[in-house]
Scaffold this active site. Structure first.
Site, PDB file in Angstrom:
ATOM      1  N   ILE A 246      17.964  17.702 -39.308  1.00  0.00           N
ATOM      2  CA  ILE A 246      17.230  17.981 -40.548  1.00  0.00           C
ATOM      3  C   ILE A 246      16.677  19.408 -40.531  1.00  0.00           C
ATOM      4  O   ILE A 246      16.680  20.099 -41.548  1.00  0.00           O
ATOM      5  CB  ILE A 246      16.096  16.944 -40.719  1.00  0.00           C
ATOM      6  CG1 ILE A 246      16.682  15.552 -40.976  1.00  0.00           C
ATOM      7  CG2 ILE A 246      15.159  17.347 -41.861  1.00  0.00           C
ATOM      8  CD1 ILE A 246      15.658  14.412 -40.898  1.00  0.00           C
TER       9      ILE A 246
ATOM     10  N   ASN B 145       9.002  20.349 -38.343  1.00  0.00           N
ATOM     11  CA  ASN B 145      10.109  19.383 -38.327  1.00  0.00           C
ATOM     12  C   ASN B 145      10.394  18.816 -36.930  1.00  0.00           C
ATOM     13  O   ASN B 145      10.786  17.659 -36.807  1.00  0.00           O
ATOM     14  CB  ASN B 145      11.375  20.062 -38.874  1.00  0.00           C
ATOM     15  CG  ASN B 145      12.631  19.289 -38.539  1.00  0.00           C
ATOM     16  OD1 ASN B 145      12.961  18.294 -39.188  1.00  0.00           O
ATOM     17  ND2 ASN B 145      13.354  19.720 -37.495  1.00  0.00           N
TER      18      ASN B 145
ATOM     19  N   SER C   5       7.586  13.740 -41.848  1.00  0.00           N
ATOM     20  CA  SER C   5       7.021  12.463 -41.432  1.00  0.00           C
ATOM     21  C   SER C   5       8.154  11.444 -41.290  1.00  0.00           C
ATOM     22  O   SER C   5       9.252  11.780 -40.833  1.00  0.00           O
ATOM     23  CB  SER C   5       5.983  12.047 -42.481  1.00  0.00           C
ATOM     24  OG  SER C   5       5.446  10.791 -42.179  1.00  0.00           O
ATOM     25  N   SER C   6       7.918  10.220 -41.716  1.00  0.00           N
ATOM     26  CA  SER C   6       8.954   9.187 -41.611  1.00  0.00           C
ATOM     27  C   SER C   6       8.621   7.993 -42.502  1.00  0.00           C
ATOM     28  O   SER C   6       7.432   7.666 -42.685  1.00  0.00           O
ATOM     29  CB  SER C   6       9.065   8.694 -40.168  1.00  0.00           C
ATOM     30  OG  SER C   6       9.894   7.549 -40.100  1.00  0.00           O
TER      31      SER C   6
ATOM     32  N   TYR D 239       6.119   6.098 -32.027  1.00  0.00           N
ATOM     33  CA  TYR D 239       6.663   7.119 -32.933  1.00  0.00           C
ATOM     34  C   TYR D 239       6.072   6.963 -34.334  1.00  0.00           C
ATOM     35  O   TYR D 239       5.615   7.937 -34.940  1.00  0.00           O
ATOM     36  CB  TYR D 239       8.193   6.976 -32.977  1.00  0.00           C
ATOM     37  CG  TYR D 239       8.858   7.741 -34.089  1.00  0.00           C
ATOM     38  CD1 TYR D 239       9.111   9.104 -33.954  1.00  0.00           C
ATOM     39  CD2 TYR D 239       9.247   7.111 -35.270  1.00  0.00           C
ATOM     40  CE1 TYR D 239       9.723   9.816 -34.971  1.00  0.00           C
ATOM     41  CE2 TYR D 239       9.860   7.812 -36.287  1.00  0.00           C
ATOM     42  CZ  TYR D 239      10.098   9.161 -36.135  1.00  0.00           C
ATOM     43  OH  TYR D 239      10.697   9.869 -37.147  1.00  0.00           O
TER      44      TYR D 239
ATOM     45  N   LYS E 157       3.628   9.608 -36.837  1.00  0.00           N
ATOM     46  CA  LYS E 157       3.903  10.055 -38.210  1.00  0.00           C
ATOM     47  C   LYS E 157       2.753   9.659 -39.142  1.00  0.00           C
ATOM     48  O   LYS E 157       2.465  10.366 -40.107  1.00  0.00           O
ATOM     49  CB  LYS E 157       5.237   9.483 -38.699  1.00  0.00           C
ATOM     50  CG  LYS E 157       6.443   9.966 -37.883  1.00  0.00           C
ATOM     51  CD  LYS E 157       6.562  11.481 -37.877  1.00  0.00           C
ATOM     52  CE  LYS E 157       7.886  11.942 -37.265  1.00  0.00           C
ATOM     53  NZ  LYS E 157       8.025  13.403 -37.236  1.00  0.00           N
TER      54      LYS E 157
ATOM     55  N   ILE F  18      18.457   8.882 -41.268  1.00  0.00           N
ATOM     56  CA  ILE F  18      19.341  10.015 -41.543  1.00  0.00           C
ATOM     57  C   ILE F  18      20.334  10.121 -40.388  1.00  0.00           C
ATOM     58  O   ILE F  18      19.953   9.938 -39.222  1.00  0.00           O
ATOM     59  CB  ILE F  18      18.521  11.331 -41.649  1.00  0.00           C
ATOM     60  CG1 ILE F  18      17.366  11.192 -42.658  1.00  0.00           C
ATOM     61  CG2 ILE F  18      19.427  12.497 -42.008  1.00  0.00           C
ATOM     62  CD1 ILE F  18      17.771  11.032 -44.095  1.00  0.00           C
TER      63      ILE F  18
ATOM     64  N   THR G   9      21.592  11.854 -37.891  1.00  0.00           N
ATOM     65  CA  THR G   9      21.406  13.029 -37.030  1.00  0.00           C
ATOM     66  C   THR G   9      21.484  12.572 -35.577  1.00  0.00           C
ATOM     67  O   THR G   9      21.520  11.367 -35.292  1.00  0.00           O
ATOM     68  CB  THR G   9      20.030  13.703 -37.250  1.00  0.00           C
ATOM     69  OG1 THR G   9      19.009  12.791 -36.824  1.00  0.00           O
ATOM     70  CG2 THR G   9      19.807  14.087 -38.707  1.00  0.00           C
TER      71      THR G   9
HETATM   72  P1  NAD Z   1      17.081  15.777 -34.045  1.00  0.00           P
HETATM   73  O1  NAD Z   1      16.830  15.142 -32.741  1.00  0.00           O
HETATM   74  O2  NAD Z   1      18.475  16.104 -34.420  1.00  0.00           O
HETATM   75  O3  NAD Z   1      16.229  17.109 -34.191  1.00  0.00           O
HETATM   76  C1  NAD Z   1      14.955  17.234 -33.671  1.00  0.00           C
HETATM   77  C2  NAD Z   1      14.703  18.686 -33.395  1.00  0.00           C
HETATM   78  O4  NAD Z   1      13.422  18.824 -32.774  1.00  0.00           O
HETATM   79  C3  NAD Z   1      15.732  19.271 -32.423  1.00  0.00           C
HETATM   80  O5  NAD Z   1      16.109  20.549 -32.861  1.00  0.00           O
HETATM   81  C4  NAD Z   1      14.967  19.350 -31.115  1.00  0.00           C
HETATM   82  O6  NAD Z   1      15.393  20.399 -30.282  1.00  0.00           O
HETATM   83  C5  NAD Z   1      13.544  19.592 -31.619  1.00  0.00           C
HETATM   84  N1  NAD Z   1      12.608  19.191 -30.601  1.00  0.00           N
HETATM   85  C6  NAD Z   1      12.391  17.936 -30.143  1.00  0.00           C
HETATM   86  N2  NAD Z   1      11.499  17.964 -29.145  1.00  0.00           N
HETATM   87  C7  NAD Z   1      11.144  19.252 -28.979  1.00  0.00           C
HETATM   88  C8  NAD Z   1      10.263  19.916 -28.096  1.00  0.00           C
HETATM   89  N3  NAD Z   1       9.573  19.253 -27.161  1.00  0.00           N
HETATM   90  N4  NAD Z   1      10.150  21.244 -28.191  1.00  0.00           N
HETATM   91  C9  NAD Z   1      10.848  21.934 -29.118  1.00  0.00           C
HETATM   92  N5  NAD Z   1      11.705  21.375 -29.961  1.00  0.00           N
HETATM   93  C10 NAD Z   1      11.847  20.042 -29.899  1.00  0.00           C
HETATM   94  O7  NAD Z   1      16.425  14.818 -35.113  1.00  0.00           O
HETATM   95  P2  NAD Z   1      16.246  14.891 -36.704  1.00  0.00           P
HETATM   96  O8  NAD Z   1      16.695  13.597 -37.223  1.00  0.00           O
HETATM   97  O9  NAD Z   1      16.841  16.132 -37.261  1.00  0.00           O
HETATM   98  O10 NAD Z   1      14.663  14.924 -36.783  1.00  0.00           O
HETATM   99  C11 NAD Z   1      13.919  15.929 -37.427  1.00  0.00           C
HETATM  100  C12 NAD Z   1      12.589  15.356 -37.852  1.00  0.00           C
HETATM  101  O11 NAD Z   1      12.819  14.345 -38.821  1.00  0.00           O
HETATM  102  C13 NAD Z   1      11.796  14.712 -36.728  1.00  0.00           C
HETATM  103  O12 NAD Z   1      10.430  15.005 -36.861  1.00  0.00           O
HETATM  104  C14 NAD Z   1      12.034  13.226 -36.954  1.00  0.00           C
HETATM  105  O13 NAD Z   1      10.986  12.427 -36.456  1.00  0.00           O
HETATM  106  C15 NAD Z   1      12.112  13.181 -38.474  1.00  0.00           C
HETATM  107  N6  NAD Z   1      12.783  11.986 -38.993  1.00  0.00           N
HETATM  108  C16 NAD Z   1      14.075  11.760 -38.721  1.00  0.00           C
HETATM  109  C17 NAD Z   1      14.680  10.608 -39.238  1.00  0.00           C
HETATM  110  C18 NAD Z   1      16.116  10.281 -38.945  1.00  0.00           C
HETATM  111  O14 NAD Z   1      16.518   9.148 -39.220  1.00  0.00           O
HETATM  112  N7  NAD Z   1      16.922  11.186 -38.432  1.00  0.00           N
HETATM  113  C19 NAD Z   1      13.958   9.736 -40.017  1.00  0.00           C
HETATM  114  C20 NAD Z   1      12.628  10.012 -40.291  1.00  0.00           C
HETATM  115  C21 NAD Z   1      12.049  11.148 -39.783  1.00  0.00           C
END
Ligand code: NAD
Length: 255
Positions: A18, A97, A146-147, A160, A164, A193, A195
């Site tokens: 994202i 993010n 958030s989520s 988790y 959020k 999502i 990812t």
């Molecule tokens: P992802 O794992 O692909 O990306 C997460 C990103 O955060 C990565 O680039 C990772 O390197 C970075 N990150 C994680 N821990 C870190 C740390 N300690 N230091 C620096 N960088 C760090 O996941 P995503 O799905 O793209 O998630 C992005 C955001 O969206 C997150 O906050 C996640 O909670 C939220 N989210 C995702 C979903 C989903 O279904 N994918 C749903 C709701 C919310």
């Protein structure tokens, strides 16, 4: 001229998922984007290169979050590079993010897991904003990812989901605190999502995909771009009258 021309944005965790889609979208709307990454510099540089190839402006900022000195490291790298790309000081758009999902029911969640979960998902954005407020321009934007898990119960990711919930409360109180400067603060709450965070259970599993799709009113799994577009809207001047809100971007999950 695009809607974000002349603006500077920082997107944490922008080397994939994202965050990557958001960085690319903000850049395509004209913003100079700081692409933050934790450990994978090569992936972040790939995002930067892609943005530049598409005619945009970006640079990479490295700092692992949730470890001592994380916030100072991040802002020092941002400050050191900014002048190379723009004469404007400071920042207009901050997208919190970066996040981790440490799966587990309450019985499985140790003190270490809870602390790590909160260190990355809550403590880091809190202090990133605290140290960033002097850099943030009046009329700026803070967008916290958030989520939907704050609205829909997922006991298997209880810690988790709690992080959020804390982030949404941060959004509410912070919006009031910085409103006099014309800064808006909002949360965007995605549903499931496709990812890397969900790769272990979602990718290559048709049954899991059908289940995830069935949660949405649109009967499909969300894509990073579905969330990035909502963030880009909140970052734009069109969203200047929205603050302190949690914008549901779950594709109508479990309505
Ligand atoms: P992802 O794992 O692909 O990306 C997460 C990103 O955060 C990565 O680039 C990772 O390197 C970075 N990150 C994680 N821990 C870190 C740390 N300690 N230091 C620096 N960088 C760090 O996941 P995503 O799905 O793209 O998630 C992005 C955001 O969206 C997150 O906050 C996640 O909670 C939220 N989210 C995702 C979903 C989903 O279904 N994918 C749903 C709701 C919310």
């Amino acid at each position: 001229m695009s809607v974000l021309t002349g603006k500077t944005a920082l997107v944490t965790g922008a080397s994939r998922g994202i965050g990557r889609a958001t960085a690319e979208r903000l850049a395509s709307r004209g913003a100079l984007v700081a692409v933050h990454y934790g450990r994978n510099e090569a992936a972040a540089q790939e995002v930067v290169a892609g943005i530049r190839e598409a005619g945009g402006q970006a640079f990479a900022v490295g700092a692992e979050l949730g470890v001592p000195g994380d916030i100072d490291t991040l802002w020092a790298s941002f400050d050191a590079q900014l002048g190379t790309y723009t004469d404007r000081a400071g920042l207009d758009i901050l997208v919190n993010n970066a996040g981790i999902t440490l799966r587990g029911h309450i019985e499985e969640t140790t003190e270490e897991i809870l602390d790590q979960q909160f260190a990355v998902n809550v403590r880091a954005p809190f202090f990133l904003v605290q140290h960033g407020l002097k850099r943030l321009q009046d009329g700026g934007r803070i967008i916290n990812i958030s989520s939907g898990a704050t609205r829909i119960a997922y006991p298997e990711i209880i810690a988790y989901a709690m992080t959020k919930g804390a982030l949404d409360t941060f959004t509410l109180a912070l919006a009031k605190a910085v409103g006099s400067r014309g800064i808006t603060v909002n949360s965007v709450a995605p549903g499931i999502i496709d990812t890397d965070i969900n790769a272990s259970w979602l990718r290559g599993n048709e049954e899991a995909n059908q289940f995830a799709a069935s949660l949405s009113a649109f009967n499909r799994v969300g894509a990073p771009e579905d969330v990035a577009d909502v963030v880009a809207f909140l970052a734009s001047d069109d969203a200047r009258w929205i603050t302190g809100q949690v914008i549901d971007a779950t594709g109508g999950s479990q309505l």
